[in-house]
Enzyme design. Structure first.
Site, PDB file in Angstrom:
ATOM      1  N   PHE A  34      48.386  -3.974 -18.288  1.00  0.00           N
ATOM      2  CA  PHE A  34      48.391  -3.695 -19.844  1.00  0.00           C
ATOM      3  C   PHE A  34      48.899  -4.855 -20.815  1.00  0.00           C
ATOM      4  CE2 PHE A  34      50.563  -0.192 -17.184  1.00  0.00           C
ATOM      5  CZ  PHE A  34      48.879   0.626 -17.274  1.00  0.00           C
ATOM      6  N   SER A  35      48.767  -6.028 -20.094  1.00  0.00           N
ATOM      7  CA  SER A  35      49.133  -7.387 -21.180  1.00  0.00           C
ATOM      8  C   SER A  35      47.835  -7.948 -21.765  1.00  0.00           C
ATOM      9  CB  SER A  35      49.673  -8.251 -20.332  1.00  0.00           C
ATOM     10  OG  SER A  35      49.076  -8.850 -19.243  1.00  0.00           O
ATOM     11  N   LYS A  37      45.012  -9.068 -20.060  1.00  0.00           N
ATOM     12  CA  LYS A  37      44.320 -10.231 -19.272  1.00  0.00           C
ATOM     13  C   LYS A  37      42.805  -9.898 -19.194  1.00  0.00           C
ATOM     14  CE  LYS A  37      46.356  -9.229 -15.443  1.00  0.00           C
ATOM     15  NZ  LYS A  37      47.099  -7.842 -15.919  1.00  0.00           N
ATOM     16  N   THR A  38      42.320  -8.995 -18.979  1.00  0.00           N
ATOM     17  CA  THR A  38      40.708  -8.748 -18.839  1.00  0.00           C
ATOM     18  C   THR A  38      40.131  -8.957 -20.204  1.00  0.00           C
ATOM     19  OG1 THR A  38      41.136  -7.248 -17.134  1.00  0.00           O
ATOM     20  CG2 THR A  38      38.967  -7.336 -18.156  1.00  0.00           C
ATOM     21  N   GLU A 104      40.901  -9.661 -11.654  1.00  0.00           N
ATOM     22  CA  GLU A 104      41.726  -9.213 -10.603  1.00  0.00           C
ATOM     23  C   GLU A 104      41.809  -9.931  -9.394  1.00  0.00           C
ATOM     24  OE1 GLU A 104      43.847  -6.794 -11.543  1.00  0.00           O
ATOM     25  OE2 GLU A 104      42.748  -5.683 -13.144  1.00  0.00           O
ATOM     26  N   ALA A 105      42.425 -11.258  -9.625  1.00  0.00           N
ATOM     27  CA  ALA A 105      42.168 -12.278  -8.374  1.00  0.00           C
ATOM     28  C   ALA A 105      43.143 -11.904  -7.290  1.00  0.00           C
ATOM     29  CB  ALA A 105      42.337 -13.616  -8.886  1.00  0.00           C
ATOM     30  N   GLN A 106      44.268 -11.116  -7.877  1.00  0.00           N
ATOM     31  CA  GLN A 106      45.252 -11.273  -6.656  1.00  0.00           C
ATOM     32  C   GLN A 106      44.911 -10.399  -5.597  1.00  0.00           C
ATOM     33  OE1 GLN A 106      45.260  -9.592 -10.019  1.00  0.00           O
ATOM     34  NE2 GLN A 106      45.392  -7.610  -9.434  1.00  0.00           N
ATOM     35  N   CYS A 160      57.108  -3.538 -23.521  1.00  0.00           N
ATOM     36  CA  CYS A 160      57.851  -2.594 -22.540  1.00  0.00           C
ATOM     37  C   CYS A 160      57.791  -1.151 -22.990  1.00  0.00           C
ATOM     38  CB  CYS A 160      59.426  -3.239 -22.673  1.00  0.00           C
ATOM     39  SG  CYS A 160      60.307  -2.249 -21.767  1.00  0.00           S
ATOM     40  N   CYS A 195      65.048  -3.990 -18.820  1.00  0.00           N
ATOM     41  CA  CYS A 195      64.956  -2.632 -18.432  1.00  0.00           C
ATOM     42  C   CYS A 195      64.120  -2.469 -17.072  1.00  0.00           C
ATOM     43  CB  CYS A 195      63.507  -2.019 -19.440  1.00  0.00           C
ATOM     44  SG  CYS A 195      64.105  -2.047 -21.147  1.00  0.00           S
TER      45      CYS A 195
END
Length: 202
Positions: A34-35, A37-38, A104-106, A160, A195
């Site tokens: 949710f940052s 990236k895509t 989604e390279a991971q 967050c 958190c």
């Protein structure tokens, strides 16, 4: 030995040096879920498309959360993509592609590191997007190696879920223990470091 300075370079040679954009052959976008990236990857793809580059977008075949033939961001931006099961499949596109964009390279194995290095040696531009940490805040797959080789790193943060601060971690809210578990807001929330550590103590 003295380090040369730009002022020592002859002005006449200036045109022979690569631009910043051309010199960044391996660009890695990372951050938690949710940052954005895509979304960032799609925006970079559009930039290269405007330069009439031959671009091909790829995604792991196993990631079909939104679509099988597109990469789709959380804010519903999308672009056509080819699903592959192994990073070595990228070699088949080398003769007709200038820019390789991989989301989604991971989810790819260690072979993606050698493939990316090989493509950049062929003067290809490779843009990688992926999670830098798994749900236990451990370096995810081959992402650490890709980050160490990158010419440019774009580190993104999410918001967050608890305090609205800068989130760097993807916390899993289910009891599943496998590293690879596909999901969205039904299984993950982004958390800041403070958190995240509080949740671990709970």
């Amino acid at each position: 030995m003295e380090i040369s300075h730009k002022r020592d370079v002859k002005t006449a040679l200036k045109g022979q040096f690569t631009t910043i954009e051309e010199n960044a052959k391996l660009r890695v976008i990372c951050g938690p879920m949710f940052s954005g990236k895509t979304t960032k990857l799609i925006n970079i793809i559009h930039t290269y498309a405007a330069q009439d580059r031959r671009i091909q977008v790829f995604k792991p075949q196993l990631d079909h959360r939104y679509a099988t033939k597109e990469i789709v961001s959380h804010d519903n931006k999308s672009i056509a993509a080819i699903g592959i099961t192994n990073a070595e499949e990228l070699y088949a596109f080398a003769d007709k592609t200038d820019v390789f964009a991989i989301d989604e390279a991971q989810f790819f194995g260690d072979e993606i590191v050698n493939v990316c290095q090989s493509l950049t040696r062929k003067n290809k531009i490779v843009i990688i997007s992926g999670l830098d940490f798994d749900f236990k805040a451990r370096p995810f797959g081959s992402m650490p190696a890709l980050l160490s080789l990158a010419d440019e790193i774009i580190k993104l943060n999410a918001v967050c879920n608890f305090c609205a601060g800068h989130a760097s971690f993807s916390h899993r809210t289910t009891t599943e223990v496998e590293t690879l578990v596909l999901g969205e807001k039904d299984k993950y929330v982004p958390l800041c470091r403070s958190c995240y550590l509080e949740v671990l103590k709970a």
